[in-house]
Design a protein around this motif. Structure first.
Motif, PDB file in Angstrom:
ATOM      1  N   PHE A  59      38.566  55.945  46.114  1.00 51.18           N
ATOM      2  CA  PHE A  59      37.449  55.090  45.728  1.00 51.18           C
ATOM      3  C   PHE A  59      37.822  54.232  44.522  1.00 51.18           C
ATOM      4  N   VAL A  60      38.442  54.840  43.521  1.00 48.27           N
ATOM      5  CA  VAL A  60      38.840  54.110  42.312  1.00 48.27           C
ATOM      6  C   VAL A  60      39.835  52.998  42.667  1.00 48.27           C
ATOM      7  N   GLN A  61      40.780  53.304  43.547  1.00 47.04           N
ATOM      8  CA  GLN A  61      41.763  52.311  43.967  1.00 47.04           C
ATOM      9  C   GLN A  61      41.090  51.100  44.621  1.00 47.04           C
ATOM     10  N   LEU A  62      40.156  51.352  45.528  1.00 46.66           N
ATOM     11  CA  LEU A  62      39.457  50.269  46.215  1.00 46.66           C
ATOM     12  C   LEU A  62      38.563  49.494  45.256  1.00 46.66           C
ATOM     13  N   TYR A  63      37.822  50.225  44.425  1.00 45.73           N
ATOM     14  CA  TYR A  63      36.889  49.599  43.486  1.00 45.73           C
ATOM     15  C   TYR A  63      37.632  48.718  42.487  1.00 45.73           C
ATOM     16  N   THR A  64      38.723  49.243  41.940  1.00 51.49           N
ATOM     17  CA  THR A  64      39.498  48.490  40.956  1.00 51.49           C
ATOM     18  C   THR A  64      40.075  47.217  41.557  1.00 51.49           C
ATOM     19  N   TYR A  65      40.579  47.318  42.774  1.00 47.76           N
ATOM     20  CA  TYR A  65      41.168  46.144  43.435  1.00 47.76           C
ATOM     21  C   TYR A  65      40.115  45.074  43.691  1.00 47.76           C
ATOM     22  N   LEU A  66      38.957  45.474  44.186  1.00 48.77           N
ATOM     23  CA  LEU A  66      37.912  44.494  44.504  1.00 48.77           C
ATOM     24  C   LEU A  66      37.331  43.858  43.252  1.00 48.77           C
ATOM     25  N   THR A  67      37.132  44.633  42.194  1.00 47.20           N
ATOM     26  CA  THR A  67      36.610  44.051  40.947  1.00 47.20           C
ATOM     27  C   THR A  67      37.631  43.106  40.332  1.00 47.20           C
ATOM     28  N   HIS A  68      38.905  43.431  40.492  1.00 48.13           N
ATOM     29  CA  HIS A  68      39.958  42.533  39.998  1.00 48.13           C
ATOM     30  C   HIS A  68      39.914  41.200  40.728  1.00 48.13           C
ATOM     31  N   LEU A  69      39.672  41.231  42.030  1.00 46.58           N
ATOM     32  CA  LEU A  69      39.586  39.986  42.803  1.00 46.58           C
ATOM     33  C   LEU A  69      38.356  39.172  42.418  1.00 46.58           C
ATOM     34  N   GLU A  70      37.248  39.873  42.161  1.00 44.53           N
ATOM     35  CA  GLU A  70      36.036  39.158  41.760  1.00 44.53           C
ATOM     36  C   GLU A  70      36.248  38.428  40.442  1.00 44.53           C
ATOM     37  N   GLY A  71      36.919  39.073  39.516  1.00 45.91           N
ATOM     38  CA  GLY A  71      37.295  38.406  38.275  1.00 45.91           C
ATOM     39  C   GLY A  71      36.223  38.279  37.217  1.00 45.91           C
ATOM     40  N   ASP A  72      34.961  38.562  37.548  1.00 44.43           N
ATOM     41  CA  ASP A  72      33.887  38.384  36.580  1.00 44.43           C
ATOM     42  C   ASP A  72      33.231  39.705  36.184  1.00 44.43           C
ATOM     43  N   VAL A  73      33.888  40.819  36.485  1.00 45.49           N
ATOM     44  CA  VAL A  73      33.360  42.127  36.121  1.00 45.49           C
ATOM     45  C   VAL A  73      34.066  42.593  34.846  1.00 45.49           C
ATOM     46  N   PRO A  74      33.349  42.734  33.740  1.00 46.84           N
ATOM     47  CA  PRO A  74      33.982  43.151  32.482  1.00 46.84           C
ATOM     48  C   PRO A  74      34.653  44.508  32.615  1.00 46.84           C
ATOM     49  N   GLN A  75      35.772  44.667  31.935  1.00 48.70           N
ATOM     50  CA  GLN A  75      36.499  45.924  31.987  1.00 48.70           C
ATOM     51  C   GLN A  75      35.660  47.076  31.442  1.00 48.70           C
ATOM     52  N   ASP A  76      34.844  46.805  30.411  1.00 46.91           N
ATOM     53  CA  ASP A  76      33.985  47.850  29.854  1.00 46.91           C
ATOM     54  C   ASP A  76      33.006  48.356  30.902  1.00 46.91           C
ATOM     55  N   TYR A  77      32.464  47.440  31.679  1.00 43.84           N
ATOM     56  CA  TYR A  77      31.533  47.856  32.732  1.00 43.84           C
ATOM     57  C   TYR A  77      32.234  48.709  33.780  1.00 43.84           C
ATOM     58  N   THR A  78      33.441  48.273  34.173  1.00 46.12           N
ATOM     59  CA  THR A  78      34.209  49.029  35.160  1.00 46.12           C
ATOM     60  C   THR A  78      34.477  50.450  34.673  1.00 46.12           C
ATOM     61  N   ASP A  79      34.919  50.574  33.427  1.00 42.40           N
ATOM     62  CA  ASP A  79      35.220  51.891  32.869  1.00 42.40           C
ATOM     63  C   ASP A  79      33.963  52.762  32.785  1.00 42.40           C
ATOM     64  N   ASN A  80      32.865  52.175  32.316  1.00 42.15           N
ATOM     65  CA  ASN A  80      31.622  52.944  32.192  1.00 42.15           C
ATOM     66  C   ASN A  80      31.096  53.389  33.543  1.00 42.15           C
ATOM     67  N   PHE A  81      31.186  52.516  34.515  1.00 40.80           N
ATOM     68  CA  PHE A  81      30.706  52.832  35.855  1.00 40.80           C
ATOM     69  C   PHE A  81      31.478  54.015  36.440  1.00 40.80           C
ATOM     70  N   LEU A  82      32.802  53.975  36.325  1.00 35.60           N
ATOM     71  CA  LEU A  82      33.623  55.058  36.870  1.00 35.60           C
ATOM     72  C   LEU A  82      33.431  56.347  36.087  1.00 35.60           C
ATOM     73  N   ASN A  83      33.254  56.231  34.783  1.00 35.46           N
ATOM     74  CA  ASN A  83      33.029  57.432  33.969  1.00 35.46           C
ATOM     75  C   ASN A  83      31.713  58.113  34.327  1.00 35.46           C
ATOM     76  N   ARG A  84      30.697  57.320  34.631  1.00 35.52           N
ATOM     77  CA  ARG A  84      29.403  57.900  35.014  1.00 35.52           C
ATOM     78  C   ARG A  84      29.520  58.649  36.346  1.00 35.52           C
ATOM     79  N   LEU A  85      30.341  58.124  37.244  1.00 35.12           N
ATOM     80  CA  LEU A  85      30.522  58.785  38.540  1.00 35.12           C
ATOM     81  C   LEU A  85      31.365  60.056  38.419  1.00 35.12           C
TER      82      LEU A  85
END
Length: 237
Positions: free
Chosen positions: A179-205
């Protein structure tokens, strides 16, 4: 000589040769092969039957994964147009191409054509991912899910439902690392997702995942308004 005399004297051509049941040899495997093929064609509903037949029997001869859906499926409701790709077809591609982790562009094109999918869509996905001749399969798989989902969370939901070993309608669990691999790749392609949000989202899960033997399921991240609320909290942290 006798046949010639008969034709000459009667002026009529000889009738077609008749065979009795004892003279016709039917390979013992033929009925089962045709039965399995018919069921596969009905489940898969290929747009070009002859093209799909070629891919089917070629894979059967080589002992490879057949281009066959597990079950009959309806069109994806979220698709604005009929793109051709469906969860069932993407799952077939995953079974065919994931074992080696990477595949060549030529191999992907061959499997894609075998499922009668539009080449325009394949070229668009390859361009979006900036792939060269060697393709990391899970990255292409993620893009395939994004073409089905229309949004990040919907794409991940499709990924879980395609990759899971759970029965249809079940929790659709997959390893959190995947899941992390897929999520990280897709957010990287989107380009407008802050890294802090990505980290917080995964940490909550992660807390939920720890209680589920390292597995994540759709209900952990895909519920009504959950994505918006989590994103808002993450932005505020």
């Amino acid at each position: 000589m006798l046949q010639f005399i008969c034709v000459y004297t009667t002026g009529m051509p000889l009738p077609d040769t008749f065979y009795c049941a004892q003279q016709i040899h039917i390979p013992p495997d033929l009925p089962d092969i045709l039965k399995d093929f018919t069921k596969a064609a009905i489940r898969t509903q290929p747009k070009d039957l002859l093209q799909w037949c070629s891919a089917y029997f070629n894979a059967l001869t080589k002992g490879e994964c057949l281009p066959v859906k597990e079950r009959l499926e309806m069109n994806v409701a979220t698709q604005k147009t009929d793109t051709g790709l469906t969860p069932g077809l993407l799952k077939i591609l995953h079974k065919q191409l994931s074992p080696n982790h990477t595949c060549s562009k030529k191999e992907l094109e061959m499997k894609w054509k075998g499922l009668c999918l539009p080449m325009e869509q394949l070229e668009a996905l390859l361009s979006l991912g900036s792939f060269d001749s060697k393709i990391i399969w899970m990255e292409f798989f993620a893009l395939g899910c994004s073409s089905l989902g229309g949004s990040l969370m919907s794409s991940l939901k499709y990924a879980c439902e395609i990759l899971t070993n759970d029965e249809a309608g079940g929790p659709a669990r997959i390893p959190f690392d995947t899941f992390v691999q897929l999520y990280t790749y897709l957010t990287h392609l989107e380009g407008d997702v802050p890294q802090d949000y990505t980290d917080n989202f995964l940490n909550r899960l992660q807390a939920q995942v720890n209680n589920q033997n390292g597995m994540i399921q759709v209900s952990n991240f895909y519920t009504s308004n959950r994505f918006g609320k989590v994103k808002k909290r993450a932005m505020e942290d």
